[in-house]
Motif scaffolding. Structure first.
Motif, PDB file in Angstrom:
ATOM      1  N   ALA A 127      11.247   6.934 -21.686  1.00 32.20           N
ATOM      2  CA  ALA A 127      11.739   7.991 -21.534  1.00 32.20           C
ATOM      3  C   ALA A 127      11.180   8.723 -22.865  1.00 32.20           C
ATOM      4  O   ALA A 127      11.699   8.356 -24.141  1.00 32.20           O
ATOM      5  CB  ALA A 127      13.164   8.150 -21.637  1.00 32.20           C
ATOM      6  N   PRO A 128       9.844   9.064 -22.837  1.00 33.84           N
ATOM      7  CA  PRO A 128       9.146   9.636 -24.094  1.00 33.84           C
ATOM      8  C   PRO A 128       9.916  10.991 -24.714  1.00 33.84           C
ATOM      9  O   PRO A 128       9.708  11.180 -25.961  1.00 33.84           O
ATOM     10  CB  PRO A 128       7.718  10.135 -23.670  1.00 33.84           C
ATOM     11  N   ARG A 129      10.675  11.724 -23.875  1.00 29.34           N
ATOM     12  CA  ARG A 129      11.431  12.817 -24.478  1.00 29.34           C
ATOM     13  C   ARG A 129      12.871  13.142 -23.574  1.00 29.34           C
ATOM     14  O   ARG A 129      12.719  12.477 -22.517  1.00 29.34           O
ATOM     15  CB  ARG A 129      10.693  14.031 -25.033  1.00 29.34           C
ATOM     16  N   HIS A 130      13.447  14.079 -23.497  1.00 27.96           N
ATOM     17  CA  HIS A 130      14.213  14.824 -23.128  1.00 27.96           C
ATOM     18  C   HIS A 130      15.431  13.609 -22.306  1.00 27.96           C
ATOM     19  O   HIS A 130      16.051  13.777 -21.328  1.00 27.96           O
ATOM     20  CB  HIS A 130      13.717  15.039 -21.696  1.00 27.96           C
ATOM     21  N   LEU A 131      15.906  12.888 -23.387  1.00 25.31           N
ATOM     22  CA  LEU A 131      17.259  12.060 -23.164  1.00 25.31           C
ATOM     23  C   LEU A 131      18.129  12.914 -24.024  1.00 25.31           C
ATOM     24  O   LEU A 131      18.294  12.824 -25.216  1.00 25.31           O
ATOM     25  CB  LEU A 131      17.130  10.639 -23.534  1.00 25.31           C
ATOM     26  N   PHE A 132      18.931  13.789 -23.277  1.00 23.35           N
ATOM     27  CA  PHE A 132      19.788  14.748 -24.025  1.00 23.35           C
ATOM     28  C   PHE A 132      21.377  13.999 -23.992  1.00 23.35           C
ATOM     29  O   PHE A 132      21.715  13.714 -22.961  1.00 23.35           O
ATOM     30  CB  PHE A 132      19.874  16.142 -23.297  1.00 23.35           C
ATOM     31  N   ILE A 133      21.873  14.206 -25.491  1.00 20.45           N
ATOM     32  CA  ILE A 133      23.400  13.723 -25.374  1.00 20.45           C
ATOM     33  C   ILE A 133      23.791  14.870 -25.945  1.00 20.45           C
ATOM     34  O   ILE A 133      23.524  15.650 -26.967  1.00 20.45           O
ATOM     35  CB  ILE A 133      23.524  12.529 -26.170  1.00 20.45           C
ATOM     36  N   SER A 134      25.043  15.341 -25.264  1.00 25.01           N
ATOM     37  CA  SER A 134      25.725  16.525 -25.578  1.00 25.01           C
ATOM     38  C   SER A 134      27.220  16.585 -25.465  1.00 25.01           C
ATOM     39  O   SER A 134      27.694  16.314 -24.343  1.00 25.01           O
ATOM     40  CB  SER A 134      25.213  17.814 -24.801  1.00 25.01           C
ATOM     41  N   ASN A 135      27.880  15.999 -26.432  1.00 28.09           N
ATOM     42  CA  ASN A 135      29.490  16.171 -26.454  1.00 28.09           C
ATOM     43  C   ASN A 135      29.902  16.634 -27.745  1.00 28.09           C
ATOM     44  O   ASN A 135      29.470  17.303 -28.698  1.00 28.09           O
ATOM     45  CB  ASN A 135      29.851  14.440 -26.144  1.00 28.09           C
ATOM     46  N   ASN A 136      31.272  16.373 -27.956  1.00 30.34           N
ATOM     47  CA  ASN A 136      32.181  16.823 -29.229  1.00 30.34           C
ATOM     48  C   ASN A 136      31.529  16.024 -30.418  1.00 30.34           C
ATOM     49  O   ASN A 136      32.106  16.644 -31.478  1.00 30.34           O
ATOM     50  CB  ASN A 136      33.547  16.500 -29.018  1.00 30.34           C
ATOM     51  N   VAL A 137      30.857  14.879 -30.457  1.00 29.68           N
ATOM     52  CA  VAL A 137      30.421  14.501 -31.777  1.00 29.68           C
ATOM     53  C   VAL A 137      28.814  14.626 -32.086  1.00 29.68           C
ATOM     54  O   VAL A 137      28.674  14.861 -32.957  1.00 29.68           O
ATOM     55  CB  VAL A 137      30.771  12.947 -31.638  1.00 29.68           C
ATOM     56  N   LEU A 138      28.085  14.851 -31.057  1.00 34.36           N
ATOM     57  CA  LEU A 138      26.801  14.672 -31.173  1.00 34.36           C
ATOM     58  C   LEU A 138      26.133  15.491 -30.232  1.00 34.36           C
ATOM     59  O   LEU A 138      26.154  15.600 -28.961  1.00 34.36           O
ATOM     60  CB  LEU A 138      26.036  13.206 -30.924  1.00 34.36           C
ATOM     61  N   GLN A 139      24.752  16.357 -30.818  1.00 34.16           N
ATOM     62  CA  GLN A 139      24.000  17.147 -29.882  1.00 34.16           C
ATOM     63  C   GLN A 139      22.707  16.583 -30.268  1.00 34.16           C
ATOM     64  O   GLN A 139      22.109  16.518 -31.396  1.00 34.16           O
ATOM     65  CB  GLN A 139      23.983  18.479 -30.234  1.00 34.16           C
ATOM     66  N   ALA A 140      22.141  15.697 -29.375  1.00 32.33           N
ATOM     67  CA  ALA A 140      20.699  15.143 -29.798  1.00 32.33           C
ATOM     68  C   ALA A 140      19.770  14.731 -28.595  1.00 32.33           C
ATOM     69  O   ALA A 140      20.029  15.050 -27.518  1.00 32.33           O
ATOM     70  CB  ALA A 140      21.147  13.695 -30.351  1.00 32.33           C
ATOM     71  N   GLU A 141      18.381  14.974 -28.856  1.00 33.35           N
ATOM     72  CA  GLU A 141      17.439  14.593 -28.102  1.00 33.35           C
ATOM     73  C   GLU A 141      16.720  13.063 -28.591  1.00 33.35           C
ATOM     74  O   GLU A 141      16.651  12.874 -29.551  1.00 33.35           O
ATOM     75  CB  GLU A 141      16.190  15.690 -28.002  1.00 33.35           C
ATOM     76  N   GLY A 156      20.966  -6.700 -18.957  1.00 34.09           N
ATOM     77  CA  GLY A 156      20.558  -6.311 -20.349  1.00 34.09           C
ATOM     78  C   GLY A 156      19.584  -5.354 -20.651  1.00 34.09           C
ATOM     79  O   GLY A 156      18.633  -5.315 -19.894  1.00 34.09           O
ATOM     80  N   LEU A 157      19.616  -4.803 -21.678  1.00 32.24           N
ATOM     81  CA  LEU A 157      18.454  -3.849 -22.221  1.00 32.24           C
ATOM     82  C   LEU A 157      17.946  -4.267 -23.570  1.00 32.24           C
ATOM     83  O   LEU A 157      18.793  -4.416 -24.310  1.00 32.24           O
ATOM     84  CB  LEU A 157      19.192  -2.464 -22.410  1.00 32.24           C
ATOM     85  N   VAL A 158      16.701  -4.332 -23.409  1.00 34.69           N
ATOM     86  CA  VAL A 158      16.005  -4.679 -24.778  1.00 34.69           C
ATOM     87  C   VAL A 158      15.084  -3.765 -25.213  1.00 34.69           C
ATOM     88  O   VAL A 158      14.111  -3.265 -24.075  1.00 34.69           O
ATOM     89  CB  VAL A 158      15.186  -6.410 -24.437  1.00 34.69           C
ATOM     90  N   GLY A 159      14.980  -3.348 -26.290  1.00 31.67           N
ATOM     91  CA  GLY A 159      13.901  -2.349 -26.649  1.00 31.67           C
ATOM     92  C   GLY A 159      14.486  -1.125 -27.818  1.00 31.67           C
ATOM     93  O   GLY A 159      15.227  -1.590 -28.549  1.00 31.67           O
ATOM     94  N   SER A 160      13.843   0.030 -27.691  1.00 31.81           N
ATOM     95  CA  SER A 160      14.443   0.858 -28.869  1.00 31.81           C
ATOM     96  C   SER A 160      14.794   2.201 -28.214  1.00 31.81           C
ATOM     97  O   SER A 160      14.208   2.419 -27.204  1.00 31.81           O
ATOM     98  CB  SER A 160      13.132   1.029 -29.686  1.00 31.81           C
ATOM     99  N   VAL A 161      15.561   2.879 -28.736  1.00 27.95           N
ATOM    100  CA  VAL A 161      15.866   4.297 -28.806  1.00 27.95           C
ATOM    101  C   VAL A 161      15.897   5.018 -29.847  1.00 27.95           C
ATOM    102  O   VAL A 161      16.453   4.611 -31.034  1.00 27.95           O
ATOM    103  CB  VAL A 161      17.357   4.346 -27.817  1.00 27.95           C
ATOM    104  N   SER A 162      15.156   6.181 -30.038  1.00 32.24           N
ATOM    105  CA  SER A 162      14.820   6.696 -31.247  1.00 32.24           C
ATOM    106  C   SER A 162      15.276   8.041 -31.056  1.00 32.24           C
ATOM    107  O   SER A 162      14.963   8.921 -29.968  1.00 32.24           O
ATOM    108  CB  SER A 162      13.131   6.736 -31.476  1.00 32.24           C
ATOM    109  N   PRO A 163      15.772   8.784 -32.233  1.00 33.10           N
ATOM    110  CA  PRO A 163      15.977  10.230 -32.234  1.00 33.10           C
ATOM    111  C   PRO A 163      15.069  11.168 -32.325  1.00 33.10           C
ATOM    112  O   PRO A 163      14.155  10.882 -33.221  1.00 33.10           O
ATOM    113  CB  PRO A 163      17.072  10.219 -33.440  1.00 33.10           C
TER     114      PRO A 163
END
Length: 167
Positions: A127-141, A156-163
């Motif tokens: 997912a090179p972009r457009h992973l959106f989290i939108s809630n009462n604590v965080l607004q992020a891509e 299991g998940l192995v790897g990285s997630v970057s803001p």
């Protein structure tokens, strides 16, 4: 909704020459074969091409996926491998510490019975972009480069997630 397929049967072999189906607003095509030898386990292979299919695996989570998956069963083992691109993904559940603590920690992909073969996982999730989290604590891509490993009972998940951006 719509499904069309061509199957060929010969002795102990079934061949799926081509199948096309439309699900989740996208298209899935498939091909593969299965062979039942005398006194041996089933041998099978299935290739899936996925294009713009929208998945809603849990409440407040929606993802559109494209890519290729291969399922194989050979010598008493079955595997699911391939590569999926996620674009976009939206997660909108509010953060609530109390319900997070009370909720089970893992989502099982399969409730495996004693007679079933385990399903081994080896799927690249991009997912090179457009992973959106939108809630009462965080607004992020976010962007992600992950590998889904393990088996269906214990993934299991192995790897990285970057803001990419956050508020």
């Amino acid at each position: 909704k719509d499904l069309s397929a061509t199957l060929l049967f010969h002795d102990r072999t079934v061949e799926l020459q081509h199948a096309t189906g439309y699900v989740g607003g996208g298209r899935v095509t498939a091909s593969g074969d299965a062979f039942w030898p005398h006194q041996e386990d089933l041998r099978a292979h299935l290739q899936l091409e996925i294009q713009d299919v929208v998945l809603k695996p849990i409440a407040n989570l929606q993802a559109q996926v494209s890519g290729a998956l291969q399922w194989a069963r050979l010598q008493g083992e079955q595997t699911l491998s391939g590569r999926l691109t996620i674009d976009p993904l939206r997660y909108t559940a509010s953060f609530d510490l109390k319900s997070l603590i009370q909720r089970p920690r893992a989502i099982l992909l399969s409730e495996r019975g004693a007679s079933e073969l385990p399903l081994l996982l080896n799927i690249k999730l991009e997912a090179p972009r457009h992973l959106f989290i939108s809630n009462n604590v965080l607004q992020a891509e976010l962007a992600a480069d992950l590998m889904l490993t393990g088996n269906a009972s214990r993934p299991g998940l192995v790897g990285s997630v970057s803001p990419l951006s956050a508020k």
